[in-house]
Each structure stands twice: as structure tokens, then as C-alpha cells.
Scaffold this active site. Structure first.
Site, PDB file in Angstrom:
ATOM      1  N   ARG A  22      47.867  56.162  17.931  1.00 11.06           N
ATOM      2  CA  ARG A  22      47.825  56.146  19.390  1.00 11.06           C
ATOM      3  C   ARG A  22      47.699  57.558  19.907  1.00 11.06           C
ATOM      4  NH1 ARG A  22      52.326  52.083  21.799  1.00 11.06           N
ATOM      5  NH2 ARG A  22      51.514  50.513  20.369  1.00 11.06           N
ATOM      6  N   SER A 113      48.741  49.162  23.275  1.00 15.08           N
ATOM      7  CA  SER A 113      49.777  48.238  23.709  1.00 15.08           C
ATOM      8  C   SER A 113      50.083  48.351  25.204  1.00 15.08           C
ATOM      9  CB  SER A 113      51.019  48.426  22.850  1.00 15.08           C
ATOM     10  OG  SER A 113      51.948  47.406  23.104  1.00 15.08           O
ATOM     11  N   HIS A 114      51.300  48.724  25.512  1.00 18.50           N
ATOM     12  CA  HIS A 114      51.763  48.747  26.904  1.00 18.50           C
ATOM     13  C   HIS A 114      51.554  50.105  27.563  1.00 18.50           C
ATOM     14  CE1 HIS A 114      54.635  49.886  23.920  1.00 18.50           C
ATOM     15  NE2 HIS A 114      55.163  50.708  24.804  1.00 18.50           N
ATOM     16  N   LYS A 126      44.680  49.900  15.477  1.00 14.76           N
ATOM     17  CA  LYS A 126      45.628  49.368  14.485  1.00 14.76           C
ATOM     18  C   LYS A 126      44.837  48.598  13.434  1.00 14.76           C
ATOM     19  CE  LYS A 126      47.739  46.587  17.538  1.00 14.76           C
ATOM     20  NZ  LYS A 126      48.782  45.690  18.074  1.00 14.76           N
ATOM     21  N   ASP A 278      51.971  42.159  27.876  1.00 19.62           N
ATOM     22  CA  ASP A 278      51.561  43.560  27.941  1.00 19.62           C
ATOM     23  C   ASP A 278      50.066  43.735  27.664  1.00 19.62           C
ATOM     24  OD1 ASP A 278      51.598  42.974  25.223  1.00 19.62           O
ATOM     25  OD2 ASP A 278      52.091  45.029  24.679  1.00 19.62           O
ATOM     26  N   ASP A 280      48.105  44.318  25.102  1.00 19.69           N
ATOM     27  CA  ASP A 280      47.424  43.596  24.027  1.00 19.69           C
ATOM     28  C   ASP A 280      48.028  42.210  23.777  1.00 19.69           C
ATOM     29  OD1 ASP A 280      49.748  44.868  23.103  1.00 19.69           O
ATOM     30  OD2 ASP A 280      49.049  44.828  21.039  1.00 19.69           O
ATOM     31  N   ASP A 282      51.081  41.056  23.019  1.00 18.04           N
ATOM     32  CA  ASP A 282      52.106  40.702  22.033  1.00 18.04           C
ATOM     33  C   ASP A 282      53.523  40.737  22.608  1.00 18.04           C
ATOM     34  OD1 ASP A 282      52.145  43.443  22.169  1.00 18.04           O
ATOM     35  OD2 ASP A 282      51.987  43.782  20.005  1.00 18.04           O
ATOM     36  N   ARG A 283      53.701  41.361  23.766  1.00 19.65           N
ATOM     37  CA  ARG A 283      55.051  41.400  24.345  1.00 19.65           C
ATOM     38  C   ARG A 283      55.227  40.321  25.407  1.00 19.65           C
ATOM     39  NH1 ARG A 283      57.325  47.476  24.884  1.00 19.65           N
ATOM     40  NH2 ARG A 283      56.706  48.120  22.805  1.00 19.65           N
ATOM     41  N   THR A 345      62.899  49.075  13.150  1.00 19.29           N
ATOM     42  CA  THR A 345      62.030  48.825  14.298  1.00 19.29           C
ATOM     43  C   THR A 345      60.570  48.744  13.868  1.00 19.29           C
ATOM     44  OG1 THR A 345      63.547  49.920  15.774  1.00 19.29           O
ATOM     45  CG2 THR A 345      61.256  49.867  16.470  1.00 19.29           C
ATOM     46  N   GLU A 364      62.346  41.528  18.596  1.00 16.38           N
ATOM     47  CA  GLU A 364      62.811  42.881  18.866  1.00 16.38           C
ATOM     48  C   GLU A 364      63.242  42.967  20.316  1.00 16.38           C
ATOM     49  OE1 GLU A 364      60.827  46.220  16.624  1.00 16.38           O
ATOM     50  OE2 GLU A 364      59.104  45.097  17.333  1.00 16.38           O
ATOM     51  N   GLU A 365      64.171  43.879  20.575  1.00 17.32           N
ATOM     52  CA  GLU A 365      64.664  44.064  21.939  1.00 17.32           C
ATOM     53  C   GLU A 365      63.552  44.544  22.872  1.00 17.32           C
ATOM     54  OE1 GLU A 365      64.555  47.363  23.119  1.00 17.32           O
ATOM     55  OE2 GLU A 365      63.776  47.878  21.128  1.00 17.32           O
ATOM     56  N   SER A 366      62.486  45.100  22.307  1.00 16.17           N
ATOM     57  CA  SER A 366      61.408  45.692  23.091  1.00 16.17           C
ATOM     58  C   SER A 366      60.420  44.621  23.570  1.00 16.17           C
ATOM     59  CB  SER A 366      60.699  46.742  22.261  1.00 16.17           C
ATOM     60  OG  SER A 366      60.336  46.190  21.000  1.00 16.17           O
ATOM     61  N   LYS A 377      54.040  39.850  16.857  1.00 20.58           N
ATOM     62  CA  LYS A 377      54.781  39.250  17.952  1.00 20.58           C
ATOM     63  C   LYS A 377      53.761  38.642  18.912  1.00 20.58           C
ATOM     64  CE  LYS A 377      55.446  43.794  20.042  1.00 20.58           C
ATOM     65  NZ  LYS A 377      55.821  44.905  19.171  1.00 20.58           N
ATOM     66  N   ARG A 497      65.495  56.912  22.494  1.00 20.22           N
ATOM     67  CA  ARG A 497      65.956  55.609  22.954  1.00 20.22           C
ATOM     68  C   ARG A 497      67.429  55.454  22.578  1.00 20.22           C
ATOM     69  NH1 ARG A 497      61.088  53.792  24.321  1.00 20.22           N
ATOM     70  NH2 ARG A 497      59.372  53.604  22.844  1.00 20.22           N
TER      71      ARG A 497
HETATM   72  C1  G1P Z   1      58.212  50.440  20.332  1.00 20.84           C
HETATM   73  C2  G1P Z   1      59.333  49.443  20.258  1.00 20.84           C
HETATM   74  C3  G1P Z   1      59.253  48.654  18.964  1.00 20.84           C
HETATM   75  C4  G1P Z   1      57.879  48.008  18.853  1.00 20.84           C
HETATM   76  C5  G1P Z   1      56.796  49.060  19.025  1.00 20.84           C
HETATM   77  C6  G1P Z   1      55.406  48.444  19.051  1.00 20.84           C
HETATM   78  O1  G1P Z   1      58.321  51.345  19.260  1.00 20.84           O
HETATM   79  O2  G1P Z   1      60.591  50.069  20.353  1.00 20.84           O
HETATM   80  O3  G1P Z   1      60.260  47.693  18.937  1.00 20.84           O
HETATM   81  O4  G1P Z   1      57.727  47.378  17.614  1.00 20.84           O
HETATM   82  O5  G1P Z   1      56.978  49.769  20.241  1.00 20.84           O
HETATM   83  O6  G1P Z   1      55.253  47.555  20.117  1.00 20.84           O
HETATM   84  P1  G1P Z   1      58.995  52.809  19.392  1.00 20.84           P
HETATM   85  O7  G1P Z   1      58.265  53.518  20.510  1.00 20.84           O
HETATM   86  O8  G1P Z   1      60.420  52.560  19.785  1.00 20.84           O
HETATM   87  O9  G1P Z   1      58.837  53.422  18.047  1.00 20.84           O
HETATM   88 ZN    ZN Z   2      51.730  45.338  22.676  1.00 19.40          ZN
END
Ligand code: G1P
Ligand code: ZN
Length: 544
Positions: A22, A113-114, A126, A278, A280, A282-283, A345, A364-366, A377, A497
Site C-alpha cells: 500500500r 481497502s478503507h 494484494k 469499505d 474493497d 471486506d469490512r 492481526t 477482527e475488531e477492525s 473477511k 493502536r
Molecule cells: C488493519 C486492521 C487489521 C486488518 C487490516 C487489513 O491492520 O487492524 O485487523 O486485518 O487492517 O484490513 P493494521 O493497520 O492494524 O496493521
Molecule cells: Zn478492506
């Protein structure tokens, strides 16, 4: 069309992070940058030559250009067939499904992603392997190593191809099938959930919903599934048009970035249910009337009620959560009598457990939730799962959640993010914590006694691979936890975090305000890590 060999020199910064490579769009636009990375992939995955590759992206700025570049490299490197989402679109879970369904050797998803898009925003790439899941660390490490010594890439001198119309074309010897990005995925969802019951819920006159696609990839998916196959009222999907800059917003489904959606769940005209996904796809974020379901709770609720969905009628064989995710699902697993795995994670750590049939659900909490139906996801899947539960139970989201807490206790949860802080300061903060781990157990802080303090290390129970230094865990006697880790997905400086969790099972303490319950733990977390002294930040940038 002839294959051309282009001399190149390595870039030093092509190590994939938590979820692919990224970078800022401008970085990817440098001559040879994308080519080097993609050629490194073909070099370390010789099975792609003669094989099938799935390709698509989240529609962000540079997606379409990047697809043309990758198609030329793929053809020059002998890929036999590419399955391309029309318009260069594919959500991450849809790509995972296509890889599995058509037995591709792998897939490339273009997404950050987001993260925000547009010419000033982020871009990403990816690679997913044949099981449909993110490339495991051995692959990303090999890819990185190769990117450091690459001295040429192969491409074709062919024209851009039409990526918008369904059908089959050729580029050199390679066949390109331009597919409807939605159809196979929507078909899969129909096998997992009770679409008839959900249709009835939509037509009960007692239920209303909004799905916010945040101008990202899930727009076409949500329209087809929710408004098409499930016949939800037109207008149920908002911001459904994928835009290269996501309308100038962060396509990140959380309380901050989806604030407009949150507002629709409040007041006299509040909708019964709201959800977002989000960039892509997946969230997911799940909301009810006057109610936000934390992703950790969402996983626990789905695990406890999975049998209501036809695809999970047999129950769950086991569950997994990433280490910082709250322990809510652990309580459910305990009652169900199934194993609960704690992984580092990143979704890639669930792959082996899913492949080995050890778990059915994971999260995941995210804002990530998923199951064994794909190896990523899956945002819309989670939304459909919730719709299925709401159709089966005919209960408001808030009641369902309250019942869950009464049964299992409540894991109050919050995450504080300090974004774009100085990278050295962030490393220093983590090293400082590491240096003090040994003296923490037994200490009482703010009335809570610490029982363990460690730097989380994981040994994969399936292949034995080890991952160390995955974040600092501090566990208290009463089930409370503080976790610190540095983001592996940021593109600017470092992001710290801090994850906080308090467990309550006293019926009188189940419905308190999260911020109030957390306040003492927040202070402890800040002081222990010397956050302000070391980063200069008095408060986090984002609280979720
Ligand atoms: C973050 C989230 C993690 C998730 C990842 C990809 O990663 O915390 O749970 O799998 O994005 O979506 P981090 O930026 O914390 O490494
Ligand atoms: Zn994503």
C-alpha cells in the site's frame, strides 16, 4: 504482439504489509514501480504461467490503468487465462470466491481497502493464493526479496483491452474473460442465507434498512443482492456508485467516517437496521436503531446464533479472533464447547484454520467478520447474516444484543488510534513497553491487578509457523485487557493502536456508557506507554 524485456532497477520499499503493498498513488505511478512488483510476483510464482489468474479492484483512482499494465505483464509471463471483473471491479471477498470456484492459481486485488482514494490518496495491490486467501508471510517475504534484486520485467507491446464488456478476448496467447463481478458472489450468498425469510422481513412493513456503500466497490453488489434479489425498497443502498475518489471520503465503515449513516439510526424516523462496507468490500459496520454493534460483539452474536442461517445450520466447529479483538466470542465458544483460537492481526492467519476445518467463523475488531465460505473477511456476508438473524428472531438489534450480554456478559470495548506519528517515537514507545514487561505481572493499577504482560507470539497449530512480536498484551485479573500495536497498513509515519477491553457480567452493569467504563483503563494505558511524552499527542485521532 511481441514480448518485450524491459530493464529495471529495484525499489527499496516494496515489502507488503498487513494486507498487501500500500502506497500513495504517486508512488505507484512512478515508471516501473507497479511493473517491478508484479514481475516479482510472477518470478516467485512460476505456477501462474499456464494457469488462471483472477483480477479486479475496488474502483479507486489508478485501478483501470493498473489493470491494463498487469494484463500485459500477465500475458508476457505466460498466464493462460485471466478472469477479470468487468470495469476492473471485484470486491475482495468476491475475488476470493472466484479463485476458489474456478480453481485459479491465484488472484490480484487492487485496493488500499478503507484508505482514501483519488490522485492524492492511496493505492494498493494484494496477491491471494489458490485457497482464495491472502498470501501467507512466506510468499510476501519471497516477493519482497525478489523485488530487491529484480533487473527486468516482461511485457507486451499490445493495446489496451476493453475491460467493460462481458465476454472473452485475447491478449497475445492469453485469454481474458470479462465477468460480471457480482453474479457468482450473489449466487454464493443465496446458498448461505434464507433469502425468503429476509424478503418477508423487508415486506413486513415493520422493518427499514440503509446500506452505505460509501461510493466504493460494494455498491453494485448491494444493489443486486438487497434491492434486486431480496427486493428491498429502492433507495435502501446509498452512495452505491463506485467513484475513483470515493466522493472525497474515507471508505471506512466506522463511527467517524460513516457518521451520516449513524445519524439515520437516531431520532423519530430512525431506520431499524443500517450497515456499511469499505473500499474493497471486506469490512462491515452493523448498526440498529440507537445501537452500534462493536465488531467484536458482532462476531460473538453470529457465533451464538449461527444455526439460524441455512449455511451454518450444523453449528460452528470452532471460532477464531485476532488477538486485539475482544474476548466476547471466547465466552460463546466456551458455552458451545468449541475451540476459540487467538491469532495475530491480519486475515491471513485464519487461512490455515479454515482450510483445516478447525473453525467456521472468525473475525477482527477492525470491522472484519467472515467464515469458511471464502478466505477473506466479507462485509456484505456479515450484513446478510445479520439480516437472516433479524428475520428469524423478529427482534430489534438492540434487544438482540442486550439478550446476548445477559447470557454471556458484556465485553466493553474501544480502540484508540494515534495516526501518522513519528516512526521512531512509535518504535521507542513499543521498545519501552517491551523492556518493562517482566516487572508488570502482579502490579495493581487503578484497582486492577495485572496477571500477565507479554509480546504476543503465535505458533500456527496447522503448519507450525511462528510469528513473533505481534503486539503487547496486558491482561488483568477481572478479564480487562490493554493491547498496544503498531499498524502494518499505514502509509504515513506510524500509527499506534491501543485496544481496551473491560468484562462485566453483573446484570446491573451491563448497560453503562462505554466511555465511562473505559476511562480508568484509558488513563492506565496512556501512562504506562508514556504516550503523550513520546508522541506529543494528548488524545487519539480516532476512537472506535
Ligand atoms: C488493519 C486492521 C487489521 C486488518 C487490516 C487489513 O491492520 O487492524 O485487523 O486485518 O487492517 O484490513 P493494521 O493497520 O492494524 O496493521
Ligand atoms: Zn478492506
Amino acid at each position: 504482439m511481441t514480448v518485450i524485456q524491459v530493464p529495471t532497477t529495484p525499489f527499496a520499499d516494496q515489502r507488503p504489509g498487513t494486507s498487501g503493498l500500500r502506497k500513495k498513488v504517486q508512488v505507484f505511478q512512478q515508471p516501473h514501480y507497479l511493473e517491478n512488483f508484479v514481475q516479482s510476483l510472477f518470478d516467485i510464482r512460476p505456477d501462474l504461467a499456464g494457469g488462471t489468474l483472477v483480477l479486479g479492484g475496488d474502483g479507486r483512482y489508478y485501478n483501470r490503468e493498473a489493470v491494463q499494465i498487469i494484463l500485459r505483464l500477465a500475458a508476457a509471463n505466460g498466464v493462460a487465462r485471466v478472469l477479470l471483473g468487468a470495469g476492473a471491479l471485484l470486491s475482495t471477498p468476491a475475488a476470493s470466491h472466484l479463485i476458489r470456484k474456478y480453481r485459479a492459481q491465484g488472484g490480484i486485488v487492487l485496493s488500499a481497502s478503507h484508505n482514501p482514494g483519488g490522485p492524492e490518496g492511496d493505492f494498493g495491490i494484494k496477491f491471494n493464493v489458490a485457497n482464495g486467501g491472502p498470501a501467507p508471510e512466506a510468499v510476501t517475504e519471497a516477493l519482497h526479496a525478489r523485488s530487491r534484486e529484480i533487473d527486468r520485467y516482461l511485457t507486451l507491446d499490445g493495446p489496451d483491452i476493453d475491460i467493460d464488456h462481458l465476454g472473452t478476448t485475447n491478449l497475445g496467447e492469453m485469454e481474458i474473460q470479462v465477468l460480471d463481478p457480482v453474479r457468482d458472489y450473489a449466487d454464493l450468498m443465496e446458498t448461505l442465507f434464507d433469502f425468503e425469510a429476509i424478503q418477508q422481513l423487508f415486506h413486513s412493513g415493520l422493518f427499514s434498512m440503509r446500506f452505505d456503500a460509501m461510493h466504493a466497490v460494494t455498491g453494485p453488489y448491494a444493489r443486486e443482492i438487497l434491492e434486486g434479489r431480496l427486493r428491498a425498497e429502492p433507495g435502501t443502498v446509498i452512495n452505491g456508485e463506485p467513484l475513483p475518489d470515493f466522493g472525497g471520503h474515507h471508505p471506512d465503515p466506522n463511527l467517524k467516517h460513516a457518521a451520516d449513516l449513524v445519524a439515520l439510526t437516531k431520532g423519530p424516523d430512525a431506520v431499524s437496521f443500517a450497515a456499511a462496507s469499505d473500499g474493497d468490500g471486506d469490512r462491515n459496520m452493523i448498526l440498529g436503531r440507537n445501537c452500534f454493534v462493536t465488531p467484536s460483539d458482532s462476531l460473538a452474536v453470529l457465533a451464538a446464533n449461527a444455526h439460524h442461517a441455512p449455511g451454518y445450520a450444523g453449528g460452528v466447529v470452532g471460532v477464531a479472533r485476532s488477538m486485539p479483538t475482544s474476548q466476547a466470542v471466547d465466552r460463546v465458544a466456551e458455552q458451545l464447547g468449541v475451540e476459540c483460537y487467538e491469532t495475530p492481526t491480519g486475515w491471513k492467519f485464519f487461512g490455515n484454520l479454515l482450510d483445516a476445518g478447525r473453525i467456521t467463523l472468525c473475525g477482527e475488531e477492525s470491522f472484519g467478520t467472515g467464515s469458511n465460505h471464502v478466505r477473506e473477511k466479507d462485509g456484505l456476508w456479515a450484513v446478510l447474516f445479520w439480516l437472516n438473524l433479524l428475520a428469524a428472531k423478529r427482534q430489534p438489534v438492540l434487544d438482540l444484543l442486550h439478550d446476548h450480554w445477559r447470557r454471556f456478559g458484556r465485553n466493553y470495548y474501544t480502540r484508540h488510534d494515534y495516526e501518522a506519528i513519528d516512526a521512531d517515537a512509535a518504535q521507542g514507545l513499543m521498545e519501552h513497553l517491551r523492556a518493562h514487561l517482566a516487572e508488570l505481572p502482579g502490579r495493581t493499577l487503578g484497582g486492577r491487578t495485572l496477571t500477565y504482560a507479554d509480546d504476543f507470539a503465535y505458533r500456527d497449530p496447522v503448519d507450525g509457523s511462528e510469528s513473533a512480536r505481534q503486539g503487547i498484551r496486558l491482561g488483568f485479573e477481572d478479564g480487562a485487557r490493554i493491547v498496544y500495536r503498531l499498524s502494518g497498513t499505514g502509509t504515513e509515519g506510524a500509527t499506534l493502536r491501543v485496544y481496551l477491553e473491560v468484562y462485566e457480567r453483573d446484570p446491573k452493569r451491563l448497560f453503562l456508557d462505554t466511555a465511562e467504563v473505559m476511562a480508568p483503563l484509558v488513563d492506565i494505558a496512556r501512562d504506562l506507554a508514556e504516550i503523550e511524552q513520546r508522541t506529543g499527542r494528548a488524545a487519539p485521532d480516532v476512537i472506535t
